[in-house]
Write an enzyme that holds these catalytic residues in place. Structure first.
Site, short mmCIF file in Angstrom:
data_model
loop_
_atom_site.label_atom_id
_atom_site.label_comp_id
_atom_site.label_asym_id
_atom_site.label_seq_id
_atom_site.Cartn_x
_atom_site.Cartn_y
_atom_site.Cartn_z
N ASP A 10 5.72 0.10 4.59
CA ASP A 10 5.76 0.75 3.05
C ASP A 10 4.67 1.92 3.28
O ASP A 10 4.05 2.23 4.14
CB ASP A 10 4.80 -0.42 2.31
CG ASP A 10 4.62 0.13 0.78
OD1 ASP A 10 5.36 0.68 0.30
OD2 ASP A 10 3.36 -0.19 0.48
N LEU A 11 4.73 2.80 2.29
CA LEU A 11 3.95 3.92 2.37
C LEU A 11 2.51 3.82 1.58
O LEU A 11 1.38 3.88 2.09
CB LEU A 11 4.85 5.19 1.99
CG LEU A 11 3.92 6.56 1.64
CD1 LEU A 11 3.68 7.09 2.96
CD2 LEU A 11 4.77 7.34 0.90
N ASP A 12 2.80 3.59 0.18
CA ASP A 12 1.56 3.76 -0.56
C ASP A 12 0.67 2.49 -0.22
O ASP A 12 1.09 1.33 -0.53
CB ASP A 12 1.92 3.86 -1.99
CG ASP A 12 2.78 5.10 -2.46
OD1 ASP A 12 2.18 6.18 -1.93
OD2 ASP A 12 3.71 5.28 -2.98
N THR A 18 -2.48 6.26 -2.02
CA THR A 18 -2.11 6.93 -3.25
C THR A 18 -2.40 5.99 -4.45
O THR A 18 -1.80 6.55 -5.29
CB THR A 18 -0.82 7.43 -3.00
OG1 THR A 18 -0.13 6.24 -2.70
CG2 THR A 18 -0.65 8.29 -2.01
N LYS A 47 2.00 -1.60 -8.58
CA LYS A 47 2.06 -1.55 -7.03
C LYS A 47 3.35 -2.09 -6.34
O LYS A 47 3.66 -3.17 -6.60
CB LYS A 47 0.77 -2.53 -6.65
CG LYS A 47 -0.49 -1.79 -6.73
CD LYS A 47 -1.49 -2.41 -5.74
CE LYS A 47 -2.79 -1.82 -5.67
NZ LYS A 47 -3.55 -2.80 -4.78
N SER A 117 9.51 2.75 1.40
CA SER A 117 8.80 2.75 0.46
C SER A 117 9.69 3.18 -0.90
O SER A 117 10.81 3.49 -0.80
CB SER A 117 8.31 4.21 0.58
OG SER A 117 7.40 4.30 -0.65
N ALA A 118 9.02 2.32 -1.88
CA ALA A 118 10.12 2.53 -3.38
C ALA A 118 9.73 4.13 -3.92
O ALA A 118 10.38 4.21 -4.93
CB ALA A 118 9.43 1.62 -4.17
N LYS A 147 11.58 -3.39 -5.55
CA LYS A 147 10.78 -4.33 -4.86
C LYS A 147 10.26 -5.28 -6.20
O LYS A 147 10.11 -4.60 -7.10
CB LYS A 147 9.82 -4.09 -4.38
CG LYS A 147 10.08 -3.11 -2.97
CD LYS A 147 8.95 -2.59 -2.31
CE LYS A 147 9.25 -1.53 -1.25
NZ LYS A 147 8.22 -0.94 -0.47
N GLU A 171 3.21 -4.54 4.48
CA GLU A 171 2.97 -4.02 2.68
C GLU A 171 1.86 -4.58 2.28
O GLU A 171 1.39 -5.34 2.85
CB GLU A 171 4.17 -4.98 2.14
CG GLU A 171 5.40 -4.28 1.61
CD GLU A 171 5.32 -3.56 0.56
OE1 GLU A 171 4.30 -3.20 0.07
OE2 GLU A 171 6.46 -2.85 0.13
N ASP A 172 1.28 -3.91 1.29
CA ASP A 172 0.08 -4.01 0.78
C ASP A 172 0.12 -4.62 -0.80
O ASP A 172 -0.87 -5.06 -1.26
CB ASP A 172 -0.74 -2.83 0.57
CG ASP A 172 -0.11 -1.91 -0.69
OD1 ASP A 172 1.25 -1.67 -0.42
OD2 ASP A 172 -0.71 -1.46 -1.54
C1 BG6 Z 1 5.30 2.80 -4.71
C2 BG6 Z 1 4.02 2.71 -5.65
O1 BG6 Z 1 5.07 2.88 -3.42
O2 BG6 Z 1 6.16 3.71 -5.21
C3 BG6 Z 1 4.24 2.46 -6.94
O3 BG6 Z 1 3.14 1.58 -5.11
C4 BG6 Z 1 5.18 3.67 -7.38
O4 BG6 Z 1 2.96 2.59 -7.71
C5 BG6 Z 1 6.48 3.55 -6.71
O5 BG6 Z 1 5.53 3.50 -8.95
C6 BG6 Z 1 7.48 4.88 -7.05
O6 BG6 Z 1 6.73 5.95 -6.66
P1 BG6 Z 1 7.36 7.44 -7.25
O7 BG6 Z 1 6.75 8.28 -6.34
O8 BG6 Z 1 8.82 7.43 -6.79
O9 BG6 Z 1 6.93 7.56 -8.68
MG MG Z 2 2.58 -0.15 -1.32
#
Ligand code: BG6
Ligand code: MG
Length: 220
Positions: A10-12, A18, A47, A117-118, A147, A171-172
């Site tokens: 996962d990224l964030d 972030t 999240k 990542s989402a 997710k 994942e966090d």
């Molecule tokens: C996830 C975050 O990685 O990405 C979420 O944890 C966020 O908070 C989601 O809503 C979507 O991100 P983005 O950058 O496409 O708006």
């Molecule tokens: Mg995350």
């Protein structure tokens, strides 16, 4: 690392922090358009969850009735513009502790590395963090179920043609761990949340030494 051929990140909240910026952008949007101060306790619902799903849950929790899909999309785009401004100064110094050592270790052991990542901003952020060369594949979250659905992690598996038992994922967020487990992949929970469904939990990726990693890969 006997059977593991793929590590999915996962990224964030795992590779970079972030979370504050994502939620600050939502807060600014809600104040501006609805005059509502979002409570910090709602952050958890966003999240790991896609932009639109995060917005919908925040609207619901704040009892704002908005059912015009075009308006929802337009405001979600506005949130993204605020978010991009907030992360505009991100660089290598924003990589979470332990990430670089882990990526290097995986590369040295010929384990493929994917980003699951989402976030639609993921490729942009990975470039800003100067991590592109580590990633063999970045999942495109567009048109995938958010997710906790397993879609993002299954896409990474399918890309390489590996079985779920040949992967490990990091994942966090609760929704992210659920997503990994729905894809039947070994889940490493990272950070301060309880993440009770993770197969193993660390506060920081710094805790994962080569010895502990090999133990995880061997399943003991
Ligand atoms: C996830 C975050 O990685 O990405 C979420 O944890 C966020 O908070 C989601 O809503 C979507 O991100 P983005 O950058 O496409 O708006
Ligand atoms: Mg995350």
């Amino acid at each position: 690392m006997n059977n593991i051929k793929l590590a999915i990140f996962d990224l964030d909240g795992v590779i970079t922090s972030t979370t504050k910026e994502h939620y600050k952008a939502w807060k600014l949007l809600f104040i501006k358009h609805f005059g509502i101060r979002l409570d910090p306790s709602l952050e958890v619902y966003t999240k790991g969850v896609s932009r639109i799903e995060s917005f919908k849950v925040l609207l619901e929790k704040s009892k704002v009735n908005l059912d015009d899909p075009k308006l929802i999309e337009c405001l979600a785009n506005e949130k993204n513009e605020i978010y991009k401004e907030l992360i505009s100064e991100f660089d290598e110094t924003k990589i979470c502790p332990g990430v670089l050592d882990l990526l290097k270790y995986l590369k040295q052991n010929s384990i493929k590395i994917a980003l699951g990542s989402a976030s639609k901003n993921a490729p942009f952020l990975i470039r800003k963090l100067k991590l592109e060369s580590y990633f063999d594949y970045i999942v495109n979250p567009e048109e995938k179920n958010s997710k906790p659905a397993p879609d993002i992690f299954l896409d990474a598996l399918n890309h390489f043609g590996y079985k779920s038992s040949e992967a490990i994922a990091f994942e966090d967020a609760e929704a992210g761990i659920e997503s990994i487990k729905n894809a039947d992949i070994y889940a490493v929970g990272v950070g301060d949340e309880e993440l009770k469904d993770a197969d193993i939990k660390v506060k920081s990726l710094k805790e994962l030494t080569p010895v502990s990693l090999e133990k995880i890969m061997r399943g003991n």
